[in-house]
Each structure stands twice: as structure tokens, then as C-alpha cells.
Design an enzyme around this catalytic site. Sequence first.
Site: not given
Length: 241
Positions: A136, A138, A143
Site C-alpha cells: 500500500n 507504506h 500508513e
Amino acid sequence: MNVVTVKNYHQLSVQAAQLVTDQIAKKRNTVLGLATGQTPVGMYRELVQKFQQGEIDFSQVVTFNLDEYYGLSPEHPQSYHYFMWHTFFRYINIPTENIHLLNGTAEDITGECQRYEDLIQQKGGIDLQILGIGDNGHLGFNEPAIGLNSKTHLVNLSEETIQANSKYFNTIGEVPRQALTMGIGTIMNAEKIILLASGLKKAHVIARTIHGKVSTEVPATVLQLHQDVTIIIDQEAASEF
Ligand code: PGA
């Protein structure tokens, strides 16, 4: 960003280890920022081999790890303390007092995060930061979010990360929901950064990291704003850009 595409995971590990070796040869008391996860394991293996062959000396090197699960003690087999000792530190000649990780069981979490930031400053800042990247986007455990924290902090892990990391635990319920992580500012303050990514499942996020708009929704895109980043990827991870 300097993007280096290599044939496969082995080549990626060899190249990354060589850059770390060159850095330490140039500055014996290098401050390294280190990452956990599957991706840097081959690099650590190469570095151990180089140490055993007398090509590298860690006796003055200082390390800071990116992150640690909240609530896991250093002895917990899934803690990043445990990972680092069993993958790397136990095989090299780095003095124990030169090794720094966040304490996931500290009572005063704010104080622990501040201690870490202060210590990094005290050691003169990070010379070379090694990074992996989450599917994703990160970095560490920063995050995707509307805003990103600059300094070391406690973070709620995304469902995606909990899912991805559940392979290391018996059940998904055992995966910690929170972690301590260096902030984006802490990472961006490093003099040099090397980001490693391998495999098809990283291809999409790598394309976005290199060519996408800088956005806190893909935290790794902030690396476009750093003046000395090398991205080492294998052909599979490079397949979408
Ligand atoms: P991985 O993890 O190296 O296991 O893919 C990277 C990350 O989540 O940052």
C-alpha cells in the site's frame, strides 16, 4: 530518484549489500537505518557473508531500526528485535550498545518516541536508511492517510498491513493493531536512502512511487522530494513502469 533495475532478487540483495559496504568503507562509524520484512533478508545474508570474508567491519557502526510492533517484547519471535538479532546482528561484530530499536513495551510511549528521536540526533543523524515498501506504499509503518506524522510515533496499522503480516503469526487475531515507527520526517532526514522492492506484487506501488503524484495516500511518493534516493528493484517489481 536513481532507479536501478536488476535481474532478480539475488542481484538486488548483492547490489544493496555492496552499497552498504561502500558506505561503511567510506565512514566506519556510519549510522544505518535498518528495515525488517522479507525484502532485506537477502541483503542481510550478503552482508553477513562479506563480514565473514573480512570485507566489512561493523565495530563502529550504529543502527536504528525503522519500527517495532506495539505490545511485543524483544523476546517475542515476531518482534522486530527478534528478527534483527536472528537475521543479522548475532552474526556480525556490531557492539550491542550501538544497536537501537524502539521498545514496543515501553510504559511511556510518547517518551519512548522522543528518546528515539533524540538519540538519532545525538548520533549525528542517519547516514544511510534502508527501506522496504508495503503493497500500500507504506514506509516503516507510516500508513496511507490524509496526513503523515513527521516524527517517531505510535500508529494504527491498516487492515491491509495486518492482513499482509498475518502470515508470520498463527492467527490474524495475534497481529498487533499498533506499532511504533519513525516518522516520514525522520526518514526524509537521512542523508541517503535505499529502497528495495522485489516481485510482481510490488510492481504497481513502485510505478506509483516513481511516477505518481506525491500524496500521503502513497507515503513512498514523498521520496521524490529527497535529494539522494536509490531504488533497487528486480525485473518483476519494475514491470509496471
Ligand atoms: P516486505 O515488507 O519486505 O515483507 O514485503 C515491506 C513492508 O511492509 O514495508
